[in-house]
Design a protein around this motif. Structure first.
Motif, PDB file in Angstrom:
ATOM      1  N   HIS A 100       1.109  -1.237  -0.376  1.00 12.81           N
ATOM      2  CA  HIS A 100      -0.031   0.271  -0.063  1.00 12.81           C
ATOM      3  C   HIS A 100       0.977   0.823  -0.024  1.00 12.81           C
ATOM      4  O   HIS A 100       0.438   2.373  -0.938  1.00 12.81           O
ATOM      5  CB  HIS A 100      -0.611   0.294   1.317  1.00 12.81           C
ATOM      6  N   ILE A 135      -5.903 -11.067  -0.598  1.00 13.64           N
ATOM      7  CA  ILE A 135      -7.065 -11.422   0.615  1.00 13.64           C
ATOM      8  C   ILE A 135      -7.563  -9.698   1.235  1.00 13.64           C
ATOM      9  O   ILE A 135      -7.654  -8.660   0.792  1.00 13.64           O
ATOM     10  CB  ILE A 135      -5.493 -11.613   1.666  1.00 13.64           C
ATOM     11  N   TYR A 136      -8.466 -10.219   2.196  1.00 10.96           N
ATOM     12  CA  TYR A 136      -9.125  -9.078   3.432  1.00 10.96           C
ATOM     13  C   TYR A 136      -7.672  -8.843   3.980  1.00 10.96           C
ATOM     14  O   TYR A 136      -7.914  -9.290   5.719  1.00 10.96           O
ATOM     15  CB  TYR A 136     -10.369  -9.301   4.230  1.00 10.96           C
ATOM     16  N   GLY A 137      -6.763  -7.134   4.013  1.00 13.76           N
ATOM     17  CA  GLY A 137      -5.911  -7.044   4.838  1.00 13.76           C
ATOM     18  C   GLY A 137      -6.653  -6.703   6.273  1.00 13.76           C
ATOM     19  O   GLY A 137      -7.038  -7.017   7.096  1.00 13.76           O
ATOM     20  N   MET A 138      -7.997  -5.717   6.206  1.00 14.18           N
ATOM     21  CA  MET A 138      -7.957  -4.915   7.552  1.00 14.18           C
ATOM     22  C   MET A 138      -8.755  -5.661   8.584  1.00 14.18           C
ATOM     23  O   MET A 138      -8.038  -5.801   9.710  1.00 14.18           O
ATOM     24  CB  MET A 138      -8.517  -4.057   6.961  1.00 14.18           C
ATOM     25  N   THR A 139      -9.630  -6.850   8.057  1.00 14.73           N
ATOM     26  CA  THR A 139     -10.462  -7.236   8.785  1.00 14.73           C
ATOM     27  C   THR A 139      -9.744  -8.523   9.566  1.00 14.73           C
ATOM     28  O   THR A 139      -9.971  -9.642  10.023  1.00 14.73           O
ATOM     29  CB  THR A 139     -11.541  -7.386   8.501  1.00 14.73           C
ATOM     30  N   ASN A 161      -4.409  -7.846  -3.241  1.00 14.63           N
ATOM     31  CA  ASN A 161      -3.611  -8.522  -2.787  1.00 14.63           C
ATOM     32  C   ASN A 161      -4.141  -9.871  -2.386  1.00 14.63           C
ATOM     33  O   ASN A 161      -3.361 -10.235  -1.688  1.00 14.63           O
ATOM     34  CB  ASN A 161      -3.513  -7.766  -1.114  1.00 14.63           C
ATOM     35  N   CYS A 195      -7.630  -1.665   4.854  1.00 13.45           N
ATOM     36  CA  CYS A 195      -6.005  -1.046   4.814  1.00 13.45           C
ATOM     37  C   CYS A 195      -6.105   0.378   4.753  1.00 13.45           C
ATOM     38  O   CYS A 195      -5.442   0.614   5.727  1.00 13.45           O
ATOM     39  CB  CYS A 195      -5.321  -1.756   4.307  1.00 13.45           C
ATOM     40  N   GLY A 216      -9.036  -1.497  -2.427  1.00 12.47           N
ATOM     41  CA  GLY A 216      -8.979  -3.117  -2.121  1.00 12.47           C
ATOM     42  C   GLY A 216      -9.634  -4.154  -3.104  1.00 12.47           C
ATOM     43  O   GLY A 216     -10.522  -3.624  -3.331  1.00 12.47           O
ATOM     44  N   ASP A 217      -9.523  -5.598  -2.346  1.00 13.66           N
ATOM     45  CA  ASP A 217      -9.827  -6.212  -3.566  1.00 13.66           C
ATOM     46  C   ASP A 217     -11.527  -6.043  -2.736  1.00 13.66           C
ATOM     47  O   ASP A 217     -12.100  -6.611  -3.774  1.00 13.66           O
ATOM     48  CB  ASP A 217      -9.572  -6.921  -4.038  1.00 13.66           C
ATOM     49  N   GLY A 218     -11.759  -6.527  -1.257  1.00 14.63           N
ATOM     50  CA  GLY A 218     -12.715  -6.613  -1.093  1.00 14.63           C
ATOM     51  C   GLY A 218     -13.621  -5.269  -1.525  1.00 14.63           C
ATOM     52  O   GLY A 218     -14.766  -5.320  -1.872  1.00 14.63           O
ATOM     53  N   ASP A 219     -12.541  -4.839  -0.944  1.00 10.81           N
ATOM     54  CA  ASP A 219     -13.611  -3.443  -1.994  1.00 10.81           C
ATOM     55  C   ASP A 219     -14.366  -2.978  -3.080  1.00 10.81           C
ATOM     56  O   ASP A 219     -15.751  -3.155  -3.145  1.00 10.81           O
ATOM     57  CB  ASP A 219     -13.049  -2.200  -0.858  1.00 10.81           C
ATOM     58  N   HIS A 230     -17.820   1.452   2.885  1.00 12.91           N
ATOM     59  CA  HIS A 230     -17.338  -0.541   2.192  1.00 12.91           C
ATOM     60  C   HIS A 230     -17.835  -0.446   0.807  1.00 12.91           C
ATOM     61  O   HIS A 230     -19.109  -1.070   0.425  1.00 12.91           O
ATOM     62  CB  HIS A 230     -16.880  -1.606   2.879  1.00 12.91           C
ATOM     63  N   VAL A 250     -12.829   1.068   2.691  1.00 10.04           N
ATOM     64  CA  VAL A 250     -13.245   0.919   3.175  1.00 10.04           C
ATOM     65  C   VAL A 250     -11.963  -0.446   3.662  1.00 10.04           C
ATOM     66  O   VAL A 250     -12.680  -1.272   2.859  1.00 10.04           O
ATOM     67  CB  VAL A 250     -14.681   0.289   3.901  1.00 10.04           C
TER      68      VAL A 250
HETATM   69  C1  LIG Z   1     -20.188  -2.557   5.605  1.00  9.19           C
HETATM   70  C2  LIG Z   1     -19.857  -3.481   5.133  1.00  9.19           C
HETATM   71  N1  LIG Z   1     -19.159  -4.846   5.485  1.00  9.19           N
HETATM   72  C3  LIG Z   1     -17.567  -5.092   6.055  1.00  9.19           C
HETATM   73  C4  LIG Z   1     -16.965  -4.353   6.677  1.00  9.19           C
HETATM   74  C5  LIG Z   1     -15.883  -5.302   7.240  1.00  9.19           C
HETATM   75  N2  LIG Z   1     -14.612  -4.922   6.246  1.00  9.19           N
HETATM   76  C6  LIG Z   1     -14.173  -3.656   6.208  1.00  9.19           C
HETATM   77  S1  LIG Z   1     -12.431  -3.829   5.882  1.00  9.19           S
HETATM   78  C7  LIG Z   1     -12.916  -5.289   4.962  1.00  9.19           C
HETATM   79  C8  LIG Z   1     -12.365  -5.947   4.009  1.00  9.19           C
HETATM   80  C9  LIG Z   1     -10.576  -5.563   3.949  1.00  9.19           C
HETATM   81  O1  LIG Z   1     -10.340  -5.892   2.625  1.00  9.19           O
HETATM   82  P1  LIG Z   1      -9.787  -5.530   1.083  1.00  9.19           P
HETATM   83  O2  LIG Z   1     -11.009  -4.336   0.682  1.00  9.19           O
HETATM   84  O3  LIG Z   1      -9.483  -6.027   0.009  1.00  9.19           O
HETATM   85  O4  LIG Z   1      -8.806  -4.662   1.652  1.00  9.19           O
HETATM   86  P2  LIG Z   1      -7.124  -4.584   2.369  1.00  9.19           P
HETATM   87  O5  LIG Z   1      -8.019  -4.632   3.767  1.00  9.19           O
HETATM   88  O6  LIG Z   1      -6.651  -5.613   2.412  1.00  9.19           O
HETATM   89  O7  LIG Z   1      -6.489  -3.492   1.697  1.00  9.19           O
HETATM   90  C10 LIG Z   1     -14.045  -5.313   5.486  1.00  9.19           C
HETATM   91  C11 LIG Z   1     -15.249  -7.019   5.236  1.00  9.19           C
HETATM   92  C12 LIG Z   1     -16.808  -2.586   6.585  1.00  9.19           C
HETATM   93  N3  LIG Z   1     -17.154  -2.133   6.807  1.00  9.19           N
HETATM   94  N4  LIG Z   1     -18.483  -2.934   6.383  1.00  9.19           N
END
Ligand SMILES: Cc1ncc(C[n+]2csc(CCOP(=O)(O)OP(=O)(O)O)c2C)c(N)n1
Ligand code: SF4
Lengths: 254, 355
Positions: free
Chosen positions: A32, A132-136, A130, A60, A101-104, A77, A58
């Motif tokens: 990052h 993976i979900y880094g932050m959680t 990356n 890392c 991020g990829d989850g976002d 998010h 939302v």
């Molecule tokens: C509505 C909602 N659902 C779940 C979350 C919890 N949450 C925060 S960050 C995240 C995933 C982040 O992963 P990514 O987008 O890949 O970013 P990275 O942290 O890997 O940079 C989740 C599930 C949230 N904040 N809001």
């Protein structure tokens, strides 16, 4: 003697104006920080710090607005492309980017990503993949590789029950609304330079109003992958790049 | 120039958004309010005033587009009906947390679930008690006429920027769909002001502007909450709106909001003809709730009947307001059914006078 050395001609490194002095909260070796730096350098080189509005996701990089010294909004998010749409539609002259991020971008925000790209919003989407979900705390992401372990795929991603890793970048490259789509990395000096060139080009294209520019950066997450930074870069080269090959996916027609 | 027209509620509201000098509308179609976006698209306000109109991919996207535009210090508005408003709740919570101004219209239909497209008031709780997560409040304006749905758009933008807070116009399928004579206010200029809290591009020698609802430290988050609560107390002090009819000599009180108040007013007239001394109190702001108006009347009343197109929601706030000083009962029709004045009068006689 030393006095003579410190002259503008000899300057090889200087502080990036579009970054603040805050200490990054990212884990040691995380991709990052470098990605931030390249985007900030691209903004500096184009001289658009005062005309740029960023959207933090939302994930890392939720605190990206502490590090980028540009006006920024923090989105819910997955909603950064919608927030960026709102900004760009009322300020078509500004440079607008999302950093996600990829989850976002590819799970909770898939609809917003695809539809912003499909409308051809004149924004830059920076996508940190990356896997993976880094932050959680290292849960499975849509981009987690087949067989890759995470805290929610402890025996490895089983594509039969968990789906296959999503190549969202290739998907959005199909859309007429996207103008420039590329996949880069920031783990070696050469890749860092290429990434910066891509980001700079993508920002410049915004003035043309030709559509969405999308820069994926395949990045490491040493903490989520449970590796040292060096191991994680090696693992990324050996496992991530074969599935997510680096290079331009869609370039503007000449 | 002021202008008289015969207009459908939804279309009049859309026209009011253009005239209020809105910068952007983002929305997603849903009955019974799709005429709002249809009218805007047909009117092409981009040409008239420069206002942006965009059909979003969902209500979720629409409210987040509103967030983005509002964060730039622009007048942004969205509209939907109940299921779509449920989808907007996360966004509304973020908007309240980041203290951004915006206007949200809910043309309520009956629920739960997909429910029916017929009118209802069953989103009262969702509108006045928060709806989304966290301790936040929206000012909730409840129009009873097409005229009020027009006037409240302008008022809503004024309040939104005065308090940097989301404002909801809680309408319903009756008001949205019916045609009435309406006086349209003059075209207001769009905003030219640059607000210091808005992201407009970093100014040299100034800190960058950050729009966020995130505070990682509890101490800081508590400060945000205290600031929000102080703002809500100000709103409660300054912005209460209500109308009362024939309350001076009233021994009984009807209370109702929105379209239901119009039907209840007819019931009141019928009761008066029978010699029953009943008044009507119609809250125009559901939050802030006209607590003092009820409290001041409670002493003279033998009972209050709240009439709602729901299973009993505002009745709880009326009970809290009078705090046991007088009897409070509820009469409602729901699921898209509309009460008749006869039913309402009958309920007064059964539940309050005879009860
Ligand atoms: C509505 C909602 N659902 C779940 C979350 C919890 N949450 C925060 S960050 C995240 C995933 C982040 O992963 P990514 O987008 O890949 O970013 P990275 O942290 O890997 O940079 C989740 C599930 C949230 N904040 N809001
Ligand atoms: S958890 Fe992963 S993505 Fe997040 S800061 Fe640490 S290394 Fe980077």
């Amino acid at each position: 003697m030393s006095e003579n050395l410190i002259t503008p001609e000899n300057l090889v490194y200087k502080k990036t104006k579009s970054m603040t002095d805050r200490i990054l909260h990212y884990c040691p070796g995380c991709g990052h920080g470098t990605a931030h730096r390249m985007l900030a350098e691209a903004i500096d080189e184009l001289g658009i710090q005062g005309e740029t509005i960023g959207v933090a996701p939302v994930g890392c990089s939720v605190l990206a607005y502490y590090y980028f010294d540009v006006d920024m909004q923090e989105a819910a998010h997955g909603r950064a492309p919608a927030v960026a749409t709102g900004i760009k539609r009322v300020f078509p002259e500004k440079y607008v980017f999302t950093y996600q991020g990829d989850g976002d971008l590819a799970a909770i925000g898939t609809a917003e990503t695809i539809h912003a790209c499909n409308r051809g919003e004149n924004i830059l989407v920076v996508f940190i993949n990356n896997g993976i979900y880094g932050m959680t705390g290292g849960q499975m992401a849509p981009t987690t590789l087949e067989g890759m372990k995470s805290s929610t795929s402890p025996r490895g991603r089983d594509v039969k029950t968990m789906g296959s890793p999503l190549k969202i970048t290739e998907m959005i490259a199909q859309l007429p609304g996207t103008y420039f789509v590329t996949r880069q990395a920031v783990h070696t000096p050469a890749n860092v330079r290429k990434t910066k060139r891509a980001l700079k080009k993508a920002l410049e294209y915004q003035k043309l109003n030709k559509g969405t520019c999308f820069v994926e950066i395949v990045a490491n997450c040493p903490s989520g992958w449970k590796m040292t930074p060096v191991q994680s870069n090696k693992w990324m080269e050996e496992n991530m790049f074969p599935f997510y090959p680096l290079g331009d996916i869609k370039v503007p027609e000449k | 120039m002021k202008e008289l027209r015969l207009m459908k509620g939804n279309e009049a509201l859309a026209e009011a958004a253009i005239r209020a000098g809105a910068d952007a509308y983002f929305g997603y179609p849903i009955t019974p309010q799709s005429e709002i976006i249809e009218y805007l698209m047909a009117e092409n306000p981009e040409e008239r005033t420069g206002m942006v109109v965009l059909q979003a991919e969902s209500e979720v996207a629409a409210i987040n587009m509103v967030y983005g535009a509002a964060g730039c210090g622009k007048r942004a508005i969205t509209s939907s009906s109940s299921p779509g408003i449920s989808l907007k709740q996360e966004g509304l919570s973020y908007i309240a947390g980041a203290e951004l101004p915006c206007v949200v219209v809910n043309v309520v239909r009956a629920g739960p679930g997909l429910g029916t497209i017929q009118p209802s008031q069953s989103d009262y709780f969702q509108a006045v008690k928060g709806g989304g997560h966290g301790d936040y409040k929206m000012i909730v304006l409840a129009p009873a006429t097409v005229q009020e749905s027009v006037d409240y758009v302008k008022l809503a933008f004024e309040l939104a920027f005065k308090y940097r807070n989301p404002i909801m116009i809680l309408s319903d399928g009756i008001i949205g769909q019916m045609m009435e004579k309406v006086e349209l206010f003059e075209q207001q200029p769009r905003l030219t002001e640059e607000f210091e809290w808005a992201t407009v591009g970093k100014k040299p020698n100034k800190d960058s502007v950050i729009v966020t609802s995130l505070q990682l430290q509890s101490e800081e988050q508590e400060k945000v909450n205290l600031r929000l609560q102080a703002k809500y107390r100000e709103i409660e002090k300054n912005e209460v709106l209500y109308e009362s009819y024939k309350c001076e000599d009233a021994e009984y009180l009807f209370t109702a909001f929105g379209s239901c108040a119009r039907i209840t007013r007819k019931a009141m007239e019928m009761a008066r003809e029978k010699g029953i001394k009943v008044g009507l109190l119609r809250p125009q702001t559901l939050y802030p709730f006209p607590v003092d108006a009820y409290r001041n009347l409670a002493g003279q009343l033998k009972g209050i009947l709240t009439v709602e197109m729901n299973a009993g929601q505002m009745v709880e706030d009326v009970r809290l307001a009078v705090n046991g000083q007088t009897k409070v009962e509820h009469f409602g029709r729901f699921g898209g059914m509309i009460p008749s004045p006869e039913e309402i009068l009958n309920a007064l006689e059964q539940k309050i006078i005879g009860g």
